[in-house]
Design a protein around this motif. Sequence first.
Motif, PDB file in Angstrom:
ATOM      1  N   SER A  17     -66.746 -60.488  29.458  1.00  0.00           N
ATOM      2  CA  SER A  17     -66.531 -59.111  29.017  1.00  0.00           C
ATOM      3  C   SER A  17     -65.563 -59.060  27.845  1.00  0.00           C
ATOM      4  O   SER A  17     -64.722 -59.951  27.686  1.00  0.00           O
ATOM      5  N   ARG A  19     -63.574 -55.748  25.318  1.00  0.00           N
ATOM      6  CA  ARG A  19     -63.461 -54.343  24.958  1.00  0.00           C
ATOM      7  C   ARG A  19     -63.088 -54.239  23.492  1.00  0.00           C
ATOM      8  O   ARG A  19     -62.043 -54.748  23.065  1.00  0.00           O
ATOM      9  N   SER A  21     -62.158 -51.864  20.181  1.00  0.00           N
ATOM     10  CA  SER A  21     -61.503 -50.604  19.865  1.00  0.00           C
ATOM     11  C   SER A  21     -61.760 -50.245  18.408  1.00  0.00           C
ATOM     12  O   SER A  21     -61.903 -51.130  17.561  1.00  0.00           O
ATOM     13  N   THR A  68     -70.365 -49.670  27.679  1.00  0.00           N
ATOM     14  CA  THR A  68     -69.918 -48.286  27.859  1.00  0.00           C
ATOM     15  C   THR A  68     -69.110 -47.847  26.648  1.00  0.00           C
ATOM     16  O   THR A  68     -68.126 -48.511  26.293  1.00  0.00           O
ATOM     17  N   SER A  70     -66.692 -45.011  24.915  1.00  0.00           N
ATOM     18  CA  SER A  70     -65.759 -43.966  25.345  1.00  0.00           C
ATOM     19  C   SER A  70     -64.780 -43.693  24.223  1.00  0.00           C
ATOM     20  O   SER A  70     -64.810 -44.354  23.187  1.00  0.00           O
ATOM     21  N   TYR A  79     -63.823 -46.717  22.039  1.00  0.00           N
ATOM     22  CA  TYR A  79     -63.934 -48.020  22.677  1.00  0.00           C
ATOM     23  C   TYR A  79     -65.402 -48.387  22.919  1.00  0.00           C
ATOM     24  O   TYR A  79     -66.270 -47.529  23.020  1.00  0.00           O
ATOM     25  N   GLN A  81     -66.739 -50.919  25.814  1.00  0.00           N
ATOM     26  CA  GLN A  81     -66.550 -51.882  26.880  1.00  0.00           C
ATOM     27  C   GLN A  81     -67.855 -52.633  27.071  1.00  0.00           C
ATOM     28  O   GLN A  81     -68.889 -52.024  27.344  1.00  0.00           O
ATOM     29  N   SER A  83     -69.849 -55.792  28.998  1.00  0.00           N
ATOM     30  CA  SER A  83     -69.836 -56.717  30.125  1.00  0.00           C
ATOM     31  C   SER A  83     -71.181 -57.429  30.209  1.00  0.00           C
ATOM     32  O   SER A  83     -72.141 -57.054  29.537  1.00  0.00           O
TER      33      SER A  83
END
Length: 115
Positions: A17, A19, A21, A68, A70, A79, A81, A83
């Motif tokens: 995973s 994340r 930004s 995801t 967001s 963001y 995300q 995975s």
Amino acid sequence: QVQLVESGGGLVQPGGSLRLSCAASASIGSFSTMAWYRQAPGEERKLVATITRGGVTNYADSVKGRFTISRDIAKRLMYLQMSSLNLEDTAVYYCKVTFGVRDYWGQGTQVTVSS
């Protein structure tokens, strides 16, 4: 003028995973749409995910259920995300915002999925 700066990319093993930004220089609440795109070597840039001012999200079929999108309006951050990453997710990831009639792009962040 809007400046966007992506961060969070790197090298990750399959199944891992990350994340990402995207930091904006202006209030992201003023953007009609925010999005993540990606461009793999030798391929055209493709849409990954979008989020509207109202918070409605949409995803490319290839990332549904794994990624995801967001945002944090107060922090001016968006963001992604990610995975269950696989080799096909290797690409440069870009954030884009639409403000008025213009689109603004970040410089991109490299994501490499490799064992």
